[in-house]
Write a protein that holds these residues in place. Structure first.
Motif, short mmCIF file in Angstrom:
data_model
loop_
_atom_site.label_atom_id
_atom_site.label_comp_id
_atom_site.label_asym_id
_atom_site.label_seq_id
_atom_site.Cartn_x
_atom_site.Cartn_y
_atom_site.Cartn_z
N PHE A 192 69.33 40.91 41.02
CA PHE A 192 68.51 42.06 41.39
C PHE A 192 69.32 43.32 41.68
CE2 PHE A 192 65.64 38.49 42.35
CZ PHE A 192 64.59 38.87 41.53
N HIS A 193 70.61 43.30 41.41
CA HIS A 193 71.45 44.49 41.58
C HIS A 193 70.93 45.59 40.65
CE1 HIS A 193 75.00 47.07 41.34
NE2 HIS A 193 75.40 46.52 42.47
N PRO A 194 71.00 46.86 41.07
CA PRO A 194 70.54 47.95 40.18
C PRO A 194 71.20 47.93 38.80
CG PRO A 194 70.99 48.80 42.38
CD PRO A 194 71.44 47.37 42.37
N GLU A 195 72.40 47.37 38.70
CA GLU A 195 73.10 47.26 37.42
C GLU A 195 73.05 45.81 36.90
OE1 GLU A 195 74.48 49.94 35.74
OE2 GLU A 195 73.45 51.05 37.31
N GLY A 196 72.10 45.03 37.39
CA GLY A 196 72.04 43.61 37.09
C GLY A 196 71.15 43.23 35.92
N TYR A 197 70.66 42.03 35.97
CA TYR A 197 69.95 41.39 34.87
C TYR A 197 68.70 42.15 34.40
CZ TYR A 197 72.79 37.14 34.90
OH TYR A 197 73.83 36.24 34.79
N LEU A 198 68.05 42.86 35.28
CA LEU A 198 66.80 43.54 34.92
C LEU A 198 66.97 45.03 34.66
CD1 LEU A 198 64.36 41.80 37.42
CD2 LEU A 198 64.88 41.19 35.06
N LYS A 199 68.20 45.51 34.64
CA LYS A 199 68.47 46.95 34.58
C LYS A 199 67.70 47.66 33.48
CE LYS A 199 72.37 48.61 32.95
NZ LYS A 199 73.79 48.93 32.83
N ASN A 200 67.72 47.19 32.27
CA ASN A 200 67.09 47.90 31.15
C ASN A 200 65.73 47.33 30.76
OD1 ASN A 200 69.26 49.65 30.93
ND2 ASN A 200 70.37 48.30 29.55
N THR A 201 65.20 46.45 31.59
CA THR A 201 63.92 45.82 31.28
C THR A 201 62.78 46.78 31.57
OG1 THR A 201 64.85 43.67 31.85
CG2 THR A 201 62.45 43.82 31.79
N GLY A 202 61.86 46.90 30.63
CA GLY A 202 60.71 47.78 30.82
C GLY A 202 59.85 47.34 31.98
N LEU A 203 59.22 48.29 32.63
CA LEU A 203 58.39 47.98 33.81
C LEU A 203 57.20 47.10 33.47
CD1 LEU A 203 58.48 51.42 35.67
CD2 LEU A 203 59.76 49.32 36.20
N ARG A 204 56.76 47.12 32.23
CA ARG A 204 55.61 46.29 31.82
C ARG A 204 56.03 44.93 31.28
NH1 ARG A 204 51.97 50.77 28.69
NH2 ARG A 204 52.39 52.41 30.18
N SER A 205 57.31 44.74 31.09
CA SER A 205 57.80 43.46 30.57
C SER A 205 57.65 42.37 31.62
CB SER A 205 59.28 43.57 30.20
OG SER A 205 59.49 44.56 29.23
N GLU A 206 57.11 41.23 31.20
CA GLU A 206 57.07 40.08 32.09
C GLU A 206 58.46 39.45 32.09
OE1 GLU A 206 53.99 37.36 30.99
OE2 GLU A 206 52.40 38.74 31.59
N VAL A 207 58.86 38.91 33.23
CA VAL A 207 60.18 38.32 33.36
C VAL A 207 60.05 36.84 33.74
CG1 VAL A 207 62.36 38.36 34.65
CG2 VAL A 207 61.22 40.52 34.05
N VAL A 208 60.76 36.00 33.01
CA VAL A 208 60.89 34.58 33.34
C VAL A 208 62.37 34.33 33.57
CG1 VAL A 208 60.70 32.22 32.46
CG2 VAL A 208 58.84 33.86 32.05
N ILE A 209 62.69 33.67 34.65
CA ILE A 209 64.07 33.31 34.93
C ILE A 209 64.23 31.83 34.55
CG2 ILE A 209 65.90 33.13 36.65
CD1 ILE A 209 64.30 35.23 38.29
N PHE A 210 65.19 31.56 33.69
CA PHE A 210 65.46 30.20 33.23
C PHE A 210 66.75 29.73 33.89
CE2 PHE A 210 66.92 26.82 30.55
CZ PHE A 210 65.77 26.23 30.06
N ILE A 211 66.63 28.79 34.80
CA ILE A 211 67.80 28.20 35.45
C ILE A 211 68.19 26.98 34.61
CG2 ILE A 211 68.77 27.21 37.54
CD1 ILE A 211 66.62 28.79 39.11
N ASN A 212 69.33 27.10 33.95
CA ASN A 212 69.76 26.13 32.95
C ASN A 212 70.85 25.20 33.49
OD1 ASN A 212 69.85 24.98 30.38
ND2 ASN A 212 71.26 26.50 29.59
N LYS A 213 71.15 24.18 32.72
CA LYS A 213 72.23 23.22 32.99
C LYS A 213 71.97 22.35 34.21
CE LYS A 213 75.71 26.23 30.89
NZ LYS A 213 77.03 26.86 31.09
#
Length: 159
Positions: A99-120
């Motif tokens: 959730f850092h401002p320069e993190g995983y969601l930085k360039n994601t559109g505000l309308r994009s749905e987000v799913v976090i996949f915890i792998n391994k």
């Protein structure tokens, strides 16, 4: 480089406009085989028009040292989450970088749905860690921003 990013986004936009497919799946960003990463200024390379963004984190980095062996751009990761290089990676550190401002969601559109996949997730211990991470991520997620957190092992599906 930025020319490549803009070109890729333009190509995706052209495919969407052409309506030749119901779904377009793009790998936007790699972590050089690591389970976690700190994104460079031009990353993640995600179209603002994406309907769904799946962010992948490997659970096997928890407790491991914050080094290049486990984190792509580990120096940047340590700087952003406020730990010393080589410190053990915690659930809090993962939520902080996600959730850092320069993190995983930085360039994601505000309308994009987000799913976090915890792998391994291979063992009972990793399953428990993944459940704790999922709760930490859900707790920090902006209202409605993260649609779901999925816990699994994608490697078991690869032939």
């Amino acid at each position: 480089h930025n020319g490549g990013i803009q070109s890729r986004q333009s190509q995706v936009g052209n495919l969407q406009d052409a309506r030749i497919a119901d779904y377009i799946i793009c790998e936007a960003d790699g972590a050089k085989g690591r389970s976690l990463k700190a994104h460079a200024d031009h990353e993640p390379v995600v179209s603002h028009q994406a309907d769904l963004v799946v962010a992948v984190i490997g659970i096997d980095c928890i407790g491991k040292p914050a080094t290049e062996e486990h984190v792509h751009r580990s120096g940047l990761f340590c700087e952003r989450v406020g730990i010393h290089p080589g410190s053990p990676i915690s659930i809090k550190n993962i939520a902080d970088i996600f959730f850092h401002p320069e993190g995983y969601l930085k360039n994601t559109g505000l309308r994009s749905e987000v799913v976090i996949f915890i792998n391994k997730v291979l063992s009972a211990t990793e399953r428990q860690q993944a459940e704790h991470l999922a709760l930490a991520l859900k707790k920090r997620a902006q209202a409605g921003r993260v649609k779901a957190v999925v816990v699994s092992n994608l490697g078991s599906f690869v032939v």
